[in-house]
Design an enzyme around this catalytic site. Sequence first.
Site, mmCIF file in Angstrom:
data_model
loop_
_atom_site.group_PDB
_atom_site.id
_atom_site.type_symbol
_atom_site.label_atom_id
_atom_site.label_comp_id
_atom_site.label_asym_id
_atom_site.label_seq_id
_atom_site.Cartn_x
_atom_site.Cartn_y
_atom_site.Cartn_z
ATOM 1 N N ASP A 1 -20.157 23.554 61.924
ATOM 2 C CA ASP A 1 -20.770 22.550 61.075
ATOM 3 C C ASP A 1 -22.250 22.523 61.500
ATOM 4 O O ASP A 1 -22.581 22.955 62.607
ATOM 5 C CB ASP A 1 -20.074 21.208 61.361
ATOM 6 N N LEU A 2 -23.120 22.048 60.641
ATOM 7 C CA LEU A 2 -24.547 22.095 61.002
ATOM 8 C C LEU A 2 -25.047 20.761 61.559
ATOM 9 O O LEU A 2 -25.385 20.648 62.744
ATOM 10 C CB LEU A 2 -25.369 22.520 59.773
ATOM 11 N N ASP A 3 -25.078 19.741 60.686
ATOM 12 C CA ASP A 3 -25.616 18.430 61.101
ATOM 13 C C ASP A 3 -24.705 17.798 62.164
ATOM 14 O O ASP A 3 -23.537 17.555 61.910
ATOM 15 C CB ASP A 3 -25.685 17.480 59.894
ATOM 16 N N THR B 1 -29.688 16.119 62.546
ATOM 17 C CA THR B 1 -30.432 15.680 61.357
ATOM 18 C C THR B 1 -30.001 14.283 60.908
ATOM 19 O O THR B 1 -30.580 13.744 59.961
ATOM 20 C CB THR B 1 -30.241 16.674 60.197
ATOM 21 N N LYS C 1 -21.739 10.403 57.936
ATOM 22 C CA LYS C 1 -21.720 11.709 58.608
ATOM 23 C C LYS C 1 -20.664 12.640 58.008
ATOM 24 O O LYS C 1 -19.500 12.261 57.893
ATOM 25 C CB LYS C 1 -21.468 11.532 60.105
ATOM 26 N N GLY C 2 -21.090 13.833 57.634
ATOM 27 C CA GLY C 2 -20.169 14.831 57.090
ATOM 28 C C GLY C 2 -19.799 14.591 55.633
ATOM 29 O O GLY C 2 -19.102 15.385 55.019
ATOM 30 N N ARG D 1 -23.818 14.139 49.638
ATOM 31 C CA ARG D 1 -24.940 13.269 49.249
ATOM 32 C C ARG D 1 -24.503 12.173 48.269
ATOM 33 O O ARG D 1 -24.783 10.990 48.470
ATOM 34 C CB ARG D 1 -26.049 14.118 48.623
ATOM 35 N N SER E 1 -21.088 23.874 56.194
ATOM 36 C CA SER E 1 -21.759 22.565 56.122
ATOM 37 C C SER E 1 -21.741 21.996 54.711
ATOM 38 O O SER E 1 -21.862 22.730 53.735
ATOM 39 C CB SER E 1 -23.213 22.727 56.581
ATOM 40 N N ALA E 2 -21.646 20.660 54.638
ATOM 41 C CA ALA E 2 -21.694 19.984 53.338
ATOM 42 C C ALA E 2 -23.108 19.969 52.770
ATOM 43 O O ALA E 2 -23.301 19.722 51.579
ATOM 44 C CB ALA E 2 -21.212 18.541 53.520
ATOM 45 N N SER E 3 -24.096 20.239 53.606
ATOM 46 C CA SER E 3 -25.485 20.020 53.188
ATOM 47 C C SER E 3 -26.033 21.106 52.255
ATOM 48 O O SER E 3 -25.927 22.300 52.534
ATOM 49 C CB SER E 3 -26.384 19.929 54.415
ATOM 50 N N ASN F 1 -29.101 21.388 51.904
ATOM 51 C CA ASN F 1 -30.361 21.756 52.555
ATOM 52 C C ASN F 1 -30.156 22.709 53.735
ATOM 53 O O ASN F 1 -31.101 22.971 54.488
ATOM 54 C CB ASN F 1 -31.089 20.497 53.027
ATOM 55 N N LYS G 1 -15.723 17.956 52.208
ATOM 56 C CA LYS G 1 -14.796 17.666 53.307
ATOM 57 C C LYS G 1 -14.245 16.249 53.087
ATOM 58 O O LYS G 1 -15.004 15.391 52.646
ATOM 59 C CB LYS G 1 -15.524 17.722 54.656
ATOM 60 N N GLU H 1 -16.919 20.869 64.871
ATOM 61 C CA GLU H 1 -17.213 19.836 63.867
ATOM 62 C C GLU H 1 -17.370 18.450 64.519
ATOM 63 O O GLU H 1 -16.627 18.101 65.419
ATOM 64 C CB GLU H 1 -16.025 19.863 62.878
ATOM 65 N N ASP H 2 -18.346 17.680 64.033
ATOM 66 C CA ASP H 2 -18.599 16.355 64.636
ATOM 67 C C ASP H 2 -18.092 15.184 63.788
ATOM 68 O O ASP H 2 -18.163 14.044 64.240
ATOM 69 C CB ASP H 2 -20.106 16.148 64.880
HETATM 70 P P1 B16 Z 1 -27.532 17.034 51.814
HETATM 71 P P2 B16 Z 1 -22.729 18.642 57.747
HETATM 72 C C1 B16 Z 1 -23.676 16.792 56.016
HETATM 73 O O1 B16 Z 1 -23.854 17.929 56.789
HETATM 74 C C2 B16 Z 1 -24.217 15.546 56.705
HETATM 75 O O2 B16 Z 1 -23.472 15.271 57.877
HETATM 76 C C3 B16 Z 1 -24.138 14.371 55.764
HETATM 77 O O3 B16 Z 1 -24.668 13.206 56.395
HETATM 78 C C4 B16 Z 1 -24.918 14.690 54.477
HETATM 79 O O4 B16 Z 1 -24.828 13.615 53.547
HETATM 80 C C5 B16 Z 1 -24.359 15.958 53.863
HETATM 81 O O5 B16 Z 1 -24.432 17.014 54.808
HETATM 82 C C6 B16 Z 1 -25.087 16.368 52.598
HETATM 83 O O6 B16 Z 1 -26.395 16.725 52.913
HETATM 84 O O7 B16 Z 1 -27.928 15.739 51.193
HETATM 85 O O8 B16 Z 1 -28.601 17.680 52.636
HETATM 86 O O9 B16 Z 1 -26.916 18.001 50.822
HETATM 87 O O10 B16 Z 1 -22.432 17.662 58.834
HETATM 88 O O11 B16 Z 1 -21.541 18.991 56.859
HETATM 89 O O12 B16 Z 1 -23.465 19.872 58.244
HETATM 90 MG MG MG Z 2 -21.680 17.216 60.827
#
Ligand code: B16
Ligand code: MG
Length: 221
Positions: A9-11, A17, A45-46, A49, A114-116, A118, A145, A169-170
Site C-alpha cells: 500500500d502507498l499512503d 501522506t 485512511k485507505g 476520495r 493503492s487506492a490513490s 495520485n 478496498k 497495509e496500514d
Molecule cells: P486520492 P492508500 C489512500 O491511499 C489513502 O489512504 C486515502 O486516505 C485516500 O483518500 C485514497 O488513497 C484516495 O486518494 O484522493 O489521492 O485518489 O492508503 O490506498 O495508498
Molecule cells: Mg494506506
Amino acid sequence: MQAAACIFDLDGVIVDTARYHYLAWKRLTDQLGIHFTEEDNERLKGVSRMASLEIILEIGNRKVDERQKQEYATLKNNWYVDYISKMTPDEILPGSLEFIKELRNANIRVAIGSASKNTPMILERVGILKLFDAVADGNIISKAKPNPEVFLKAAEMAGIKPRKCVVFEDAVAGVQAALTAGMMCIGIGSRGILTQAHFVVPGLNEMNLAKLRTLEKDIQL
Ligand code: B16
Ligand code: MG
C-alpha cells in the site's frame, strides 16, 4: 507459503501522506463550516476520495447533489496535489527503501496496491517509481478496498498468483482486501487496530527478507 511478490500500500506504508490529505480536507471543511478533526481523519485512511467526502458530509450532516460533490472533491484534490507536488525523497518512511531493494535483489517482485489516483505523482516525486514491477492504483480499479480488486490487479500485473503474494497495509479496509484476495497480510501500525492481519509490525523498518521468510513459514493460504 513462500512469497514471490510483495505488494505495498502507498499512503501510510511507504510515505506518510495522511497529513497532506488532512490539511486539504481541513481547508474544505473550514470553507464549508464543518467541524473536522485529526481523529475524524483516521476514518479516511485507505478509503477512496469520494467515499472520504461522503464520510465528511455525514460528519457535517450535509446533503448535497452529485455535481456539488464533484466540485468539493476537485477542490480538495487540487489543494492535495499542491502539497504532494512539493514532496521530496526524505519523506519515504524509514526502512522502506532498504526493504524494497533487498526484495528486488532476491528476485522477489515488488508492486504497489493503492487506492490513490495520485500514486504515480507521489512515486515520481519521492524518486521510487522505477523500483516497482507493477503499479495498481485508483486510476485502474473501479472497486475500492475492502474489495480485493487493487491487490488482485497488482498480482496479475506482476505475473504472480495471489497465494504467492504478501501485502503490506496500514488500513483496516486494506487488510480485509488482502485477505479476501487470498494473500498473506502484514499490517503496518498497531496490533489493536489491524486485528485481522496475519502479523503486525510498527513500520517497514522492522522488516527484512529473513524475517519475512520466518513469518511466512506458518502461513497456509
Ligand atoms: P486520492 P492508500 C489512500 O491511499 C489513502 O489512504 C486515502 O486516505 C485516500 O483518500 C485514497 O488513497 C484516495 O486518494 O484522493 O489521492 O485518489 O492508503 O490506498 O495508498
Ligand atoms: Mg494506506
